[in-house]
Design a protein around this motif. Structure first.
Motif, PDB file in Angstrom:
ATOM      1  N   SER A  73      23.059   3.931  50.100  1.00 20.83           N
ATOM      2  CA  SER A  73      21.892   3.076  50.308  1.00 20.83           C
ATOM      3  C   SER A  73      21.704   2.634  51.752  1.00 20.83           C
ATOM      4  N   ARG A  74      22.675   2.866  52.612  1.00 18.92           N
ATOM      5  CA  ARG A  74      22.503   2.462  54.014  1.00 18.92           C
ATOM      6  C   ARG A  74      21.535   3.367  54.749  1.00 18.92           C
ATOM      7  N   PHE A  75      21.271   4.571  54.221  1.00 16.09           N
ATOM      8  CA  PHE A  75      20.364   5.499  54.884  1.00 16.09           C
ATOM      9  C   PHE A  75      18.948   5.312  54.354  1.00 16.09           C
ATOM     10  N   LEU A  76      18.080   4.830  55.251  1.00 17.10           N
ATOM     11  CA  LEU A  76      16.710   4.496  54.885  1.00 17.10           C
ATOM     12  C   LEU A  76      15.743   5.488  55.508  1.00 17.10           C
ATOM     13  N   GLU A 133      13.106  -3.171  52.992  1.00 11.72           N
ATOM     14  CA  GLU A 133      14.258  -2.403  52.508  1.00 11.72           C
ATOM     15  C   GLU A 133      15.480  -2.648  53.395  1.00 11.72           C
ATOM     16  N   ALA A 134      15.270  -2.738  54.710  1.00  8.83           N
ATOM     17  CA  ALA A 134      16.380  -3.005  55.623  1.00  8.83           C
ATOM     18  C   ALA A 134      16.942  -4.407  55.377  1.00  8.83           C
ATOM     19  N   ARG A 135      16.065  -5.399  55.190  1.00  9.36           N
ATOM     20  CA  ARG A 135      16.533  -6.764  54.889  1.00  9.36           C
ATOM     21  C   ARG A 135      17.274  -6.797  53.557  1.00  9.36           C
ATOM     22  N   ASP A 136      16.732  -6.124  52.540  1.00 11.23           N
ATOM     23  CA  ASP A 136      17.377  -6.087  51.221  1.00 11.23           C
ATOM     24  C   ASP A 136      18.762  -5.456  51.312  1.00 11.23           C
TER      25      ASP A 136
END
Length: 159
Positions: free
Chosen positions: A85-88, A130-133
């Motif tokens: 999940s770290r790859f956005l 998404e980055a904040r989540d």
């Protein structure tokens, strides 16, 4: 020192201490294997800043400023990382490691290494959310990990 064991000790006591230690250790870092220049390389996911498609290849920017090129598609990369999940995805053919995002500025994602990558303008708010989540989940997981830490038998709370 984590704990001490006095003699005589039992196998159960040894097992208990080892189990407690394993719970405190951070998980082993994940890595992927890619082929770059006829060499098989192992790359820790923590070292990857960004991944960009270039025809039938991926350009992978890693720490130290190095860029690796491998024949792979973006879906293959996602499969290799087990959908980490770290790859956005921030634009068509561009993924970034959320751990490496410094800020969002002028429709760009600025990474810790100074790289600025354009983000999909119509999805800008969604990408930033998404980055904040991701960062919020990461903080919560870290809190949960430390909350379940065992207190060694020789130590009482308040000492």
């Amino acid at each position: 020192a984590f704990e001490y064991i006095t003699k005589p000790f039992s196998p159960q006591r040894i097992f208990k201490v080892l189990t407690d230690i394993l719970e405190l250790l951070p998980p082993l870092p994940k890595y992927i294997e890619i082929i770059n220049g006829r060499k098989i390389l192992q790359i820790f996911l923590d070292e990857i800043f960004s991944v960009m498609t270039d025809a039938h290849y991926l350009d992978i920017a890693i720490s130290g400023g190095e860029k690796l090129c491998c024949r792979m598609t973006m879906p293959e990369f996602v499969r290799l990382t087990d959908g980490d999940s770290r790859f956005l995805p921030i634009n068509k053919g561009i993924m970034v490691n959320a751990d490496c995002i410094l800020e969002f500025e002028n429709n760009c994602c600025v990474l810790e290494n100074g790289t600025k990558l354009s983000i999909r303008v119509r999805d800008r708010l969604k990408i930033e959310q998404e980055a904040r989540d991701y960062n919020f989940r990461k903080i919560r997981e870290r809190q949960a990990h430390f909350a379940k830490r065992p207190v060694p038998e020789g130590i009482r709370k308040g000492n």
